[in-house]
Design a protein around this motif. Structure first.
Motif, mmCIF file in Angstrom:
data_model
loop_
_atom_site.group_PDB
_atom_site.id
_atom_site.type_symbol
_atom_site.label_atom_id
_atom_site.label_comp_id
_atom_site.label_asym_id
_atom_site.label_seq_id
_atom_site.Cartn_x
_atom_site.Cartn_y
_atom_site.Cartn_z
ATOM 1 N N ARG A 48 1.064 -1.203 0.083
ATOM 2 C CA ARG A 48 0.021 0.228 0.064
ATOM 3 C C ARG A 48 0.946 1.243 0.138
ATOM 4 N NH1 ARG A 48 -3.692 1.395 5.103
ATOM 5 N NH2 ARG A 48 -2.085 2.960 5.354
ATOM 6 N N LEU A 49 0.480 2.085 -0.684
ATOM 7 C CA LEU A 49 1.183 3.664 -0.714
ATOM 8 C C LEU A 49 0.399 4.500 -0.378
ATOM 9 C CD1 LEU A 49 2.771 3.465 -4.337
ATOM 10 C CD2 LEU A 49 3.782 2.942 -2.067
ATOM 11 N N ASP A 50 0.509 5.346 0.794
ATOM 12 C CA ASP A 50 -0.045 6.406 1.163
ATOM 13 C C ASP A 50 0.499 7.766 0.765
ATOM 14 O OD1 ASP A 50 -1.389 4.372 2.608
ATOM 15 O OD2 ASP A 50 -0.765 5.309 4.564
ATOM 16 N N SER A 51 -0.119 8.619 0.119
ATOM 17 C CA SER A 51 0.193 9.848 -0.645
ATOM 18 C C SER A 51 0.639 10.932 0.357
ATOM 19 C CB SER A 51 -0.396 10.455 -1.747
ATOM 20 O OG SER A 51 -0.160 11.522 -2.149
ATOM 21 N N ALA A 52 1.925 11.481 0.256
ATOM 22 C CA ALA A 52 2.035 12.791 0.870
ATOM 23 C C ALA A 52 1.304 13.924 0.655
ATOM 24 C CB ALA A 52 3.704 12.921 1.000
ATOM 25 N N VAL A 53 0.814 13.782 -0.614
ATOM 26 C CA VAL A 53 0.312 15.243 -1.145
ATOM 27 C C VAL A 53 -1.155 15.394 -0.781
ATOM 28 C CG1 VAL A 53 -0.202 16.072 -3.403
ATOM 29 C CG2 VAL A 53 1.941 14.849 -3.234
ATOM 30 N N ASP A 54 -1.693 14.023 -1.166
ATOM 31 C CA ASP A 54 -3.459 14.100 -0.819
ATOM 32 C C ASP A 54 -3.934 13.108 0.264
ATOM 33 O OD1 ASP A 54 -3.115 12.015 -2.527
ATOM 34 O OD2 ASP A 54 -4.055 13.052 -4.271
ATOM 35 N N PRO A 102 11.433 10.027 -1.992
ATOM 36 C CA PRO A 102 10.296 9.444 -1.610
ATOM 37 C C PRO A 102 9.189 9.455 -2.655
ATOM 38 C CG PRO A 102 10.839 11.092 -0.017
ATOM 39 C CD PRO A 102 11.755 11.098 -1.205
ATOM 40 N N GLN A 103 9.247 10.252 -3.838
ATOM 41 C CA GLN A 103 8.551 10.152 -4.782
ATOM 42 C C GLN A 103 7.011 10.259 -4.487
ATOM 43 O OE1 GLN A 103 9.051 6.805 -7.425
ATOM 44 N NE2 GLN A 103 11.193 7.036 -7.290
ATOM 45 N N GLY A 104 6.980 11.261 -3.262
ATOM 46 C CA GLY A 104 5.519 11.671 -3.123
ATOM 47 C C GLY A 104 4.767 10.723 -2.166
ATOM 48 N N VAL A 105 5.715 9.684 -1.658
ATOM 49 C CA VAL A 105 5.125 8.622 -0.901
ATOM 50 C C VAL A 105 5.409 9.094 0.744
ATOM 51 C CG1 VAL A 105 5.098 6.242 -0.100
ATOM 52 C CG2 VAL A 105 5.198 7.164 -2.506
#
Length: 673
Positions: free
Chosen positions: A77-83, A123-126
């Motif tokens: 699972r990936l949790d976005s750091a953006v939204d 991190p590529q936004g992750v």
């Protein structure tokens, strides 16, 4: 890498199991919906051809959905750091409705790449990467979700995953598993290479080169479905045992329409009934044979002594002058088309010449007239004289049975001794009664390819490519003339007499001299102690490849001196291995197999053959073990393995690197390393 506190872990697992239940229900609905689409599609009003294409696609999709292997539906699972958006990563896309946001994203989708590539430095936004731990052998029951790990990339966490490590080191029984959950960044770069790009992976033992090639195949099928399916995908392995071992990887990734074969099966115009002496086989596999065969085939083309051609047309006769016929044959020959196409090209130009005469005299002629002239007996007789029909069997049989013919076409290419070696000791009465050897099939395929190009594939994955002869490489190149290649192998594991010494030469024979050679040297499966022993042997091999290294510090290496009782020592080593968890492979030189089997049978140990992939204890000849893995390996008498063939040390290198947990070397003679 962090794991939640016990109370939080229990709560998190409950939520994730509930999500998995939702995904399972959605997948069941997708399978049912695919079948409903087949029924609906059959009622769609369309042209016959359109309806057939639509029906085929719908039925294929429904079949693929029904045949998906059971198993967990997501592994990350990936949790976005953006939204704050959450993306679950699995082996296929799952959604409740086609237009709805996916419950699970396919691991091959571009958005999934961050799962494999993101790290603390990039991190590529992750914000958080979560990995899920499932019970070994899980069929996808939500209760089998037993653990999870969170990696807070934005906070700089960068430690090895225990879940990934346990999955890599898990004891192995049965066929090869996919590695979608454990792909490493350097492997991911290769998997996601562009379709038009051919590449060669020089992979040390345990680096996952075969898995990389299979996952690249799955990725290309996902990314370029129409282009790949139009041309087809071919996976080439060294033997049927190996293909059985890897057979479940692509279906587990949702891809079922891929041909998995051996080169011998691909080129088998006839069954293998003959056997060559080693020297004869080596000459037949030499690339110089391509020139000999080309000469022998095209020597049949000749316009010498051609006379003017008269073609009856009712009461009239059309004439084509002899010099014009010579010019036509010479012109087509200079263009170097496939032999069969050249014959038809000569026919077309002769008919065009006659047609020009007719139109000057009578005006435009109907198509039926052209067809009649094409089929005229005089035209056919002319073609048979200057560009005769020929079968590959006729060309090869003539070369291998008639010394004068072989000398004529091999002069300046093969030595007199090599020509003598090639000739059949007992020539057949005709090609129909010939007993073809495996090397003869390669020659037949070369001639067949000169007569007519074989149907090609959109992409070909070639495993154990270091063992291919130059002539075998040419057979593959013909089948990938308009596609791309993924070439997998290890020069150190080359065991055939004609095995490649360099990838530059091998890739040239494969028609891809420009392909990049990417080394994989970090092993994930073979323990450090085993890799260290193999590297000692690597120094004695005549290839320039980097030494392997292993990330695994576990594993056992034992050397057992049998003294004067080799069978007894083998039995003791096998009993020790069976006391541990996982599969056990007993590997011996082919000639030693009977006495090893006899000793193990006498000890009451139940043995299986190499094709029984689910067996606990397997006895394997050294010549068939390439590409296979066992948790524990008992290697019997290395000196005998090394002496059994010309490249015996390379074979021994293969044998020593089949263990993924423990290796025990049993010997009565001096060790070759």
């Amino acid at each position: 890498m962090t794991s939640p506190r016990p109370h939080d872990l229990h709560h998190a697992l409950r939520l994730e199991r509930a999500h998995h239940d939702t995904c399972r229900a959605a997948l069941a609905a997708m399978v049912e919906g695919a079948q409903e689409h087949v029924v609906t599609g059959e009622d769609v009003s369309a042209s016959g051809a359109d309806a057939e294409v639509l029906g085929y696609r719908l039925r294929s999709r429904a079949k693929e959905m029904r045949e998906l292997p059971e198993g967990p539906l997501f592994f990350g699972r990936l949790d976005s750091a953006v939204d704050g958006r959450r993306l679950y990563i699995g082996r296929l896309r799952i959604s409740e409705q086609p237009a709805a946001p996916p419950l699970v994203v396919d691991w091959r989708a571009p958005v999934s790449r961050a799962f494999y590539q993101a790290g603390a430095r990039d991190p590529q936004g992750v914000a958080v990467r979560r990995r899920f731990g499932w019970a070994p052998g899980s069929k996808g029951d939500s209760a089998d979700l037993t653990g999870l790990e969170d990696e807070h990339l934005m906070e700089g966490e960068d430690r090895a995953s225990g879940i990934v490590l346990r999955e890599i080191e898990r004891p192995r029984l049965g066929p090869m598993r996919d590695i979608a959950a454990t792909i490493q960044p350097e492997q991911d770069d290769l998997v996601r290479g562009e379709l038009r790009m051919s590449l060669c992976v020089q992979g040390a033992p345990g680096t996952g080169k075969t898995a990389v090639g299979l996952h690249r195949a799955a990725y290309l099928l996902y990314t370029h479905p129409q282009r790949i399916r139009r041309g087809g995908m071919l996976i080439l392995g060294p033997n049927r045992t190996f293909l059985t071992y890897i057979s479940q990887v692509l279906p587990a990734l949702g891809e079922t329409g891929v041909r998995q074969s051996t080169l011998q099966e691909e080129i088998a115009l006839h069954p293998v009934q003959g056997r060559d002496e080693e020297r004869a086989a080596a000459v037949k596999h030499d690339v110089r044979m391509a020139e000999v065969l080309r000469r022998a085939l095209y020597a049949r083309v000749s316009a010498d002594g051609v006379e003017a051609l008269a073609i009856p047309d009712g009461t009239y006769r059309w004439r084509v002058p002899a010099d014009e016929l010579v010019r036509i044959v010479a012109g087509v020959r200079a263009e170097e088309p496939p032999y069969g196409i050249g014959r038809e090209r000569v026919r077309a130009r002769v008919v065009a010449c006659v047609r020009a005469q007719a139109e000057r005299r009578e005006g435009p002629v109907p198509h039926s007239w052209v067809r009649r002239i094409e089929r005229a007996r005089a035209v056919g007789a002319f073609l048979d004289a200057v560009w005769p029909r020929v079968r590959p069997e006729e060309v090869v049989t003539e070369l291998l049975t008639e010394p004068a013919v072989l000398e004529r076409f091999a002069q300046g290419v093969l030595t007199a001794d090599e020509r003598k070696t090639l000739l059949w000791a007992r020539p057949p009465r005709s090609w129909r009664s010939a007993r073809w050897s495996a090397a003869d099939l390669v020659l037949l395929d070369e001639v067949a390819g000169l007569i007519e190009h074989p149907e090609g594939y959109g992409h070909v994955v070639v495993d154990e490519a270091q063992d291919l002869s130059p002539m075998e490489c040419r057979a593959i190149a013909r089948r990938a003339a308009f596609g791309s290649l993924t070439v997998l192998g290890d020069l150190a594991q080359g065991t055939t007499p004609w095995a490649a010494r360099t990838w530059a030469a091998q890739l040239t024979h494969l028609g891809r001299p420009e392909a990049a050679v990417i080394p994989l040297t970090t092993g994930f499966r073979v323990p450090e102690a085993v890799v260290g022993l193999a590297n000692r042997l690597l120094e004695r091999l005549d290839v320039d490849v980097p030494a392997a290294r292993s990330l695994r510090r576990d594993g056992e290496l034992r050397i057992r001196d049998a003294g004067g009782d080799l069978p007894g020592a083998v039995v003791a080593a096998v009993r020790d291995a069976l006391a541990r968890e996982g599969s056990v492979g007993v590997i011996a030189a082919d000639a030693d197999l009977p006495r090893v089997r006899e000793a193990l049978d006498a000890a009451g140990l139940r043995l299986a053959g190499p094709d029984d992939l689910g067996a606990r204890l397997t006895l394997v000849p050294a010549t068939l073990v390439k590409g296979l893995e066992y948790d524990h390996v008992v290697a019997v008498e290395p000196a005998a393995i090394a002496e059994a063939e010309e490249r015996g040390l390379h074979r021994l290198y293969v044998v020593l690197t089949r263990a993924v947990s423990g290796l025990e070397v049993v010997h009565a003679r001096e060790l070759p390393f």
